[in-house]
Design an enzyme around this catalytic site. Structure first.
Site, short mmCIF file in Angstrom:
data_model
loop_
_atom_site.label_atom_id
_atom_site.label_comp_id
_atom_site.label_asym_id
_atom_site.label_seq_id
_atom_site.Cartn_x
_atom_site.Cartn_y
_atom_site.Cartn_z
N ASP A 182 -6.30 5.38 -4.31
CA ASP A 182 -5.13 5.86 -5.43
C ASP A 182 -5.38 5.15 -6.78
O ASP A 182 -5.12 6.07 -7.77
CB ASP A 182 -3.76 5.39 -4.99
CG ASP A 182 -3.32 5.97 -3.65
OD1 ASP A 182 -3.94 7.00 -3.16
OD2 ASP A 182 -2.28 5.35 -3.01
N SER B 285 -1.17 17.90 -0.67
CA SER B 285 -0.87 16.64 -0.37
C SER B 285 0.17 16.39 -1.32
O SER B 285 0.66 17.41 -2.05
CB SER B 285 -2.09 15.83 -1.06
OG SER B 285 -2.18 16.14 -2.06
N LYS C 25 7.25 8.13 5.36
CA LYS C 25 5.94 8.69 5.26
C LYS C 25 5.16 8.20 6.34
O LYS C 25 4.55 6.83 6.19
CB LYS C 25 5.34 8.35 3.80
CG LYS C 25 4.20 9.02 3.61
CD LYS C 25 3.44 8.70 1.98
CE LYS C 25 2.12 9.42 1.83
NZ LYS C 25 1.22 9.13 2.68
N GLU D 105 2.63 14.82 11.66
CA GLU D 105 1.68 13.63 11.75
C GLU D 105 1.44 13.15 13.08
O GLU D 105 2.19 12.97 13.74
CB GLU D 105 2.09 12.59 10.63
CG GLU D 105 1.14 11.70 10.10
CD GLU D 105 0.79 12.32 8.85
OE1 GLU D 105 -0.16 11.78 8.16
OE2 GLU D 105 1.26 13.31 8.14
N CYS E 213 -5.83 -41.60 9.55
CA CYS E 213 -6.49 -40.63 8.89
C CYS E 213 -5.16 -40.28 7.80
O CYS E 213 -4.00 -39.87 8.16
CB CYS E 213 -6.69 -39.28 9.52
SG CYS E 213 -7.17 -38.07 8.47
#
Length: 698
Positions: free
Chosen positions: A51, A96, A130, A186, A446
């Site tokens: 994009d 689109s 979307k 879709e 440690c």
């Protein structure tokens, strides 16, 4: 031009010659990326990166119109269909959507519509998800499915008719007699099905899909429909293509309802809006719930509801004027590794961490990313100085997906040599059988492990000592105010005995802050058994395992007594723990090893003498909220979020973080967020803080 640094480009200062060089370069790059995305189903860059390049191309062409080419990407949709499939000419172009990336973009979208239609109000807008899948067009003639195709380049798509027919829920016939009736939507794969599919691919020795969208695209574009039939494809429809009955629906809202009545799969999470505020509120709500969805979405879509207005608004060469996609912020970014350091955890795990040039992903600035282990670095060939691709989903720690090898400078990139010894105490590192992580076995001495165990002990899900964060713990250790966990509870008394350098006299502390800390430490002395067990930082004992152990042993005394017997090889106890669902051999082994160390037993003995450890209070299904899932939202006046969570757990409830169909009760405080709205929509029982306190007291 071999490379392009877009951060240095100022369009207003470009000359025509320089602009042409950039546009020529972008044309080649975008064509390469289109081929990989649309034809090969193997994207080379993220959607967000694509994009950025396409928007840059569009802006330059807008300033220098003479640079527009026949195949210019400012006028292009999709990609030329593959020669492997027969071509289908779309009776109505599949355009689109224009993209928006901020509230201002959406506001401008509304303003342009108002100016175009010469109206002074916002027309009704349908707000939808979307879906991140593969666009398709399906044609019915006299109610019979005759043709299906992909978007392709918007004008010509690929014939996927037989493949689409393999999706069981897709209607083969419709109860209509229209000469032509086209639906668009879709095709996608759910996140869970995607994971299962990749497991199957791996077992078969085949290449893995990089994401659900690519899996869906690769599945529907198989030359053999029998392979497509084996894939768990799903779909949503949301629009019409070419139709002969122009009175089928007069609005988008009506269309979605009628498509659902025809037995098409329609995503029902859409609303009708008439103002910018509710449009953005929809976006924010969806963004919040995005990671809880069963499928991938990459934004929301806004469409003018009235088809008559849509017809008036028309379209540009690439996108309709009546719709826009409001994209989510990028979850993937690219940045540079400046160094790789090592982090030692509370159980001795040594983890490499990449230090990064800070990058903002989805609103969060990221400057570090875990590299997990030596094998991860070697398998991905990650080097200091490399440019890498980062992925972040929700609140998950960012992950490095891979290296941008095209940007690697052989002279400046440096291989990371994983050390053989602990960076904190220099003890030899070991990799235990069945593990990939290197560990330091010097747990008692440690410094890094001591620090991490103390941080864990006081953390929110353990003893929850507010005001004792990582920086303060580091200060207390470095300046010898404490040397172990027990010293935390002796801190107030020891501080009084100091003749100098009392905590309240140290810059950044102060008398009020110190007194508040001491108060919080004293309050933390009262702790329930499972939190105490979790606070000990026994390897493989998380919050859930700690609850199971507390349920089994009931009291702190019994927990210690039985664990000591376990350490002394009492088989009965070992077998009992191994057979508890959710615990198993690993937990039993680690608990045994922990209690075999005398220093650990001495620590627990001292803590038991200092703390008040409440017995396990679970009473099965007789508790008030047994087997119920409760979610809390907002701020509470009389109790902290941590305390209210403990109250719920004591009553047998499971505390959730998100509202869903599985939620039984929502408790709301002040400034309740999107969870309240979601609960109202789902019809979930809602009570306030006062009602909750009354319930708890009863």
């Amino acid at each position: 031009m071999n490379k392009l640094d877009i951060s240095t480009i100022n369009i207003e200062q470009l000359t025509s010659d320089h602009a042409k060089k950039i546009v020529d370069f972008l044309a080649l790059e975008l064509q390469k990326y289109d081929q990989a995305y649309y034809s090969d189903n193997n994207p080379l860059v993220t959607d967000a990166q694509y994009d950025v390049l396409k928007n840059l191309n569009n802006k330059i062409v807008a300033k220098f119109p003479h640079l527009a080419l026949v195949n210019d990407h400012s006028k292009k949709v999709g990609f030329t269909p593959s020669a492997q499939f027969s071509k289908v000419v779309h009776l109505k172009p599949m355009l689109s959507l224009a993209n928006g990336f901020c509230v201002e973009d959406i506001s401008n979208f509304i303003t342009k519509i108002q100016n175009f239609l010469k109206i002074d109000h916002c027309p009704k807008i349908v707000c939808e998800y979307k879906i991140d899948g593969l666009s398709f067009n399906a044609r019915y003639e006299y109610g019979v499915l005759t043709l299906a195709s992909t978007r392709g380049d918007g004008q010509i798509g690929e014939n996927i008719t037989e493949n689409l027919k393999t999706i069981q829920s897709f209607p083969q016939t419709l109860p209509i007699t229209d000469k032509v009736f086209e639906v668009r939507g879709e095709i996608y794969i759910t996140n869970n099905d995607f994971r299962v599919l990749n497991i199957q691919q791996q077992k078969l020795g085949k290449a893995l899909f990089s994401n659900p969208r690519n899996a869906a695209a690769g599945s529907i574009r198989q030359l053999d429909p029998a392979i497509t039939a084996q894939r768990p494809l799903k779909y949503f429809v949301y629009a019409l293509g070419e139709v002969t009955n122009h009175h089928f629906a007069s609005t988008q809202f009506e269309l979605l309802q009628k498509l659902s009545q025809l037995k098409f799969s329609v995503n029902t999470d859409y609303i009708l809006s008439d103002n910018l505020h509710s449009m953005i509120e929809f976006y924010n709500n969806v963004a919040t719930e995005r990671n809880n969805l069963a499928f991938e979405i990459d934004g929301v879509v806004y469409k003018v509801n009235d088809f008559a207005l849509q017809e008036r608004l028309g379209a540009t060469s690439t996108s309709p004027r009546f719709a826009i996609a409001y994209k989510f912020p990028a979850l993937i970014g690219r940045t540079k590794i400046t160094n790789i350091t090592l982090q030692v955890g509370k159980t001795g795990a040594v983890t490499p961490v990449a230090l990064l040039i800070p990058i903002n992903i989805a609103g969060v600035t990221i400057s570090r990313a875990t590299l997990h282990n030596k094998q991860e670095i070697e398998s991905k060939d990650i080097r200091i100085g490399d440019y890498v691709f980062l992925h972040r989903a929700g609140d998950v720690i960012p992950k490095i997906n891979g290296v941008d090898l095209s940007a690697r400078d052989a002279q400046s990139s440096t291989r990371f040599i994983f050390p053989a010894t602990c960076p904190s105490c220099n003890q030899n590192l070991v990799v235990n059988e069945g593990e990939t992580v290197a560990r330091c076995g010097n747990s008692l001495a440690c410094p890094a492990q001591i620090y991490e165990r103390i941080c864990h002990f006081v953390s929110k899900d353990a003893l929850n000592i507010d005001g004792l964060g990582r920086q303060r713990i580091r200060f207390l250790l470095d300046n010898k105010y404490i040397v172990n966990i027990v010293d935390i509870f002796l801190l107030e008394e020891n501080n009084k005995l100091l003749s100098s350098n009392k905590l309240e006299d140290i810059a950044g502390w102060g008398i009020k802050s110190v007194n508040k800390l001491f108060k919080n430490i004293n309050q933390a002395k009262n702790v329930i058994l499972d939190r105490f067990i979790y606070a000990l930082a026994v390897k493989h004992v998380g919050k859930y395992s700690a609850k199971l152990l507390a349920k089994e042993f009931k009291t702190a005394k019994n927990f210690i007594d039985q664990s000591l017997k376990l350490a002394n090889n009492v088989t009965e106890i070992y077998e009992k723990l191994c057979n508890i669902e959710g615990l198993g051999v690993k937990t039993a082994d680690q608990l045994k090893q922990f209690f075999m160390v005398s220093a650990n037993v001495n620590l627990i003995t001292k803590l038991v003498n200092i703390l008040t450890i409440q017995d396990w209070q679970y009473h099965g299904d007789n508790l008030l909220l047994s087997n119920q899932t409760i979610v809390f939202t907002g701020t509470f006046a009389t109790v902290s979020r941590s305390e209210i969570k403990v109250q719920a757990e004591k009553l047998g409830a499971k505390v959730g973080t998100q509202v869903s169909n599985n939620t039984d009760l929502l408790v709301v405080g002040n400034k309740a967020g999107n969870k309240l709205q979601k609960a109202q929509q789902l019809g979930i029982k809602i009570i306030n803080e006062e009602e909750w306190i009354k319930m708890v007291n009863e």
